[in-house]
Design an enzyme around this catalytic site. Structure first.
Site, PDB file in Angstrom:
ATOM      1  N   ASP A  13       0.822  -1.222   0.000  1.00 54.91           N
ATOM      2  CA  ASP A  13       0.000   0.000   0.000  1.00 54.91           C
ATOM      3  C   ASP A  13       0.853   1.268   0.000  1.00 54.91           C
ATOM      4  O   ASP A  13       0.426   2.311   0.502  1.00 54.91           O
ATOM      5  CB  ASP A  13      -0.953   0.027   1.204  1.00 54.91           C
ATOM      6  CG  ASP A  13      -1.787  -1.232   1.313  1.00 54.91           C
ATOM      7  OD1 ASP A  13      -2.388  -1.619   0.302  1.00 54.91           O
ATOM      8  OD2 ASP A  13      -1.824  -1.834   2.406  1.00 54.91           O
ATOM      9  N   LYS A  16       2.320   2.086  -5.159  1.00 56.28           N
ATOM     10  CA  LYS A  16       3.010   1.555  -6.341  1.00 56.28           C
ATOM     11  C   LYS A  16       2.271   1.861  -7.632  1.00 56.28           C
ATOM     12  O   LYS A  16       2.882   2.013  -8.673  1.00 56.28           O
ATOM     13  CB  LYS A  16       3.194   0.037  -6.201  1.00 56.28           C
ATOM     14  CG  LYS A  16       4.257  -0.377  -5.204  1.00 56.28           C
ATOM     15  CD  LYS A  16       4.503  -1.869  -5.216  1.00 56.28           C
ATOM     16  CE  LYS A  16       3.375  -2.660  -4.624  1.00 56.28           C
ATOM     17  NZ  LYS A  16       3.172  -2.431  -3.187  1.00 56.28           N
ATOM     18  N   GLY A  40      -3.862  -4.681  -4.823  1.00 57.25           N
ATOM     19  CA  GLY A  40      -4.530  -3.790  -5.760  1.00 57.25           C
ATOM     20  C   GLY A  40      -3.732  -2.540  -6.044  1.00 57.25           C
ATOM     21  O   GLY A  40      -3.014  -2.037  -5.184  1.00 57.25           O
ATOM     22  N   HIS A  41      -3.852  -2.057  -7.269  1.00 53.61           N
ATOM     23  CA  HIS A  41      -3.276  -0.777  -7.652  1.00 53.61           C
ATOM     24  C   HIS A  41      -4.399   0.126  -8.132  1.00 53.61           C
ATOM     25  O   HIS A  41      -5.306  -0.321  -8.839  1.00 53.61           O
ATOM     26  CB  HIS A  41      -2.284  -0.932  -8.813  1.00 53.61           C
ATOM     27  CG  HIS A  41      -1.042  -1.685  -8.464  1.00 53.61           C
ATOM     28  ND1 HIS A  41      -0.523  -1.728  -7.192  1.00 53.61           N
ATOM     29  CD2 HIS A  41      -0.201  -2.421  -9.226  1.00 53.61           C
ATOM     30  CE1 HIS A  41       0.582  -2.463  -7.195  1.00 53.61           C
ATOM     31  NE2 HIS A  41       0.794  -2.893  -8.412  1.00 53.61           N
ATOM     32  N   GLN A 225       2.205  -6.160  -2.852  1.00 56.76           N
ATOM     33  CA  GLN A 225       2.479  -6.115  -1.414  1.00 56.76           C
ATOM     34  C   GLN A 225       3.819  -5.411  -1.126  1.00 56.76           C
ATOM     35  O   GLN A 225       4.240  -4.550  -1.880  1.00 56.76           O
ATOM     36  CB  GLN A 225       2.434  -7.516  -0.805  1.00 56.76           C
ATOM     37  CG  GLN A 225       1.041  -8.100  -0.718  1.00 56.76           C
ATOM     38  CD  GLN A 225       0.745  -9.107  -1.815  1.00 56.76           C
ATOM     39  OE1 GLN A 225       1.624  -9.609  -2.495  1.00 56.76           O
ATOM     40  NE2 GLN A 225      -0.517  -9.413  -1.994  1.00 56.76           N
TER      41      GLN A 225
END
Length: 433
Positions: A13, A16, A40-41, A225
């Site tokens: 988080d 990225k 998730g991005h 991650q």
């Protein structure tokens, strides 16, 4: 010219998505090399918001090849749903611009059932805080040599044999958890139904990447991650089920270590964590709440509120050493605007003894007391800054002190979610320039 691997240097988080998007515009190929759809991005491009879980961030850019490597565990139903969402947003997805490694392991619905059943059965501190999406059980099947791989979808008879062998293990586990057993015929039927939609995208990825190497294509390796969730080097057992450090970019995509190139560690200007586990600098006061509110600290995939704390230089330095990080991209500096003073963790104290690293023993990790250094804050806004001249002097001092403490330079500085609000110090694709 260099290839670039992007990894998180904290607990994930770190922001990225924006950095990978910023770099992917200049890459020819973007490779996702580990993890599953538990990460998730969020990308913001020309005001359009894209939320990605499995697909590499380069997929939203025209003319880029996106690759899902063998190190990823793939939920084919989640993947197709994500592809459909992006198509609705006007993104083109074809076998020409998206390729999935033939030897990637699959996440099946039963993996999520097992994941959730085990987490529900765990008591108190034994709960990991898993997303319940089956990532852990899928990786367990992979190393246990039980996994169904994408290439197996092309052979119905062999697929049935593999499913039967898989359920021999999982049904025994479900019985022990007082959960209903799973019907193998139903699993095979669902897989054969979805196979024609997935198989056109399957390829021999290591060969594609070798072709890229020979033709000097720029490759961006994208991790999920963060380093402290690495199954070997993180805060075990409160970790993810894969290696998240840059070494996995090689193994998880099918290239030699020399092809990985520059390693960019995405690093938040403070610290957050989702789920259970140790967090030495966690804040339970108004400051922690303020960081969470200003930083919009909610998970892209789960929506879970993130735990917040001061910057932990000990942890990031350890991540940089273990992960071979060449430079960091410092994100969310603007969240610290307006704080009169800022604290940075420069050491740990455990039972009166000082440590310059995070020990592996969980009982010691749980006792860590942070040793803080206090720095002057700033009143002026850093939001949207695009050059050093736009930054307050005390913000620059904060950045320089972080560089000293982690022994790695800042290569990029992000000052808002907008991709152009980025200060470039060193170009990862041209590290000597």
């Amino acid at each position: 010219m260099s290839n670039v691997a992007v990894v998180g240097s904290q607990w994930g988080d770190e922001g990225k998505g924006k950095i990978v998007d910023w770099l992917s515009e200049r890459a020819d190929v973007v490779v996702r090399f580990q993890g599953g759809h538990n990460a998730g991005h969020t990308l913001v491009i020309d005001g359009e918001v894209y939320k990605l879980s499995l697909l590499p961030s380069g997929i939203v850019r025209k003319g880029k090849m996106s690759i899902i490597g063998n190190g990823v565990v793939v939920d084919p139903w989640a993947l197709l749903a994500e592809m459909d969402r992006l198509r609705e947003q006007g993104v083109e997805l074809t076998p020409d611009n998206l390729k999935i490694s033939e030897n990637a392991a699959l996440i099946l619905p039963l993996h999520g059932e097992v994941d959730r059943a085990r987490e529900a059965a765990a008591k108190g501190d034994a709960k990991i805080g898993t997303t319940g999406r089956g990532i852990g059980p899928a990786y367990e099947d992979k190393v246990g040599r039980r996994a169904i791989r994408i290439c197996d979808l092309a052979d119905p008879d062999f697929l049935k044999e593999r499913v039967d062998a898989l359920l021999l293990h999982h049904n025994a586990l479900l019985r022990g958890l007082n959960q209903p057993e799973i019907d193998g015929a139903g699993v095979v039927e669902k897989l054969l139904e979805i196979a024609p939609k997935i198989l056109p995208f399957v390829d021999v990825v290591w060969q594609r990447l070798e072709e890229c190497r020979k033709t000097d294509k720029r490759v961006l390796f994208e991790g999920a991650q963060g380093a402290m969730l690495d199954v070997d080097h993180g805060t075990y057992p409160f970790v993810t089920s894969s290696n998240t450090i840059s070494g996995q970019a090689s193994a998880g995509s099918g290239v030699g270590p020399s092809s990985v190139g520059y390693v960019l560690g995405i690093t938040k200007a403070y610290t957050t964590r989702v789920g259970s586990g140790p967090f030495p600098t966690e804040l339970f006061d108004d400051v922690g709440q303020r960081l969470g509110e200003r930083g919009h600290e909610f998970g892209t995939v789960t929506g879970r509120q993130r735990r917040c704390g001061w910057f932990d230089a000990v942890m990031v330095r350890q991540a940089c050493k273990v992960g071979g990080i060449t430079g960091i991209a410092l994100t969310k500096l603007d969240v610290l605007d307006g704080f009169k003073e800022l604290k940075v963790c420069v050491g740990y104290r455990i039972d009166g003894e000082e440590f310059d690293h995070l020990p592996s023993l969980p009982s010691k990790q749980a006792k860590v007391e942070p040793i803080y250094e206090t720095l002057e804050g700033w009143d002026d806004s850093t939001y949207g800054a695009r050059s050093w001249a736009d930054l307050p002097a005390t913000a620059i001092k904060y950045i320089r002190r972080i560089e000293e403490l982690i022994d790695v330079p800042v290569a990029l500085l992000s000052t808002s979610p907008e991709r152009d609000d980025t200060i470039l110090v060193q170009d990862p694709f041209h590290p000597k320039s």
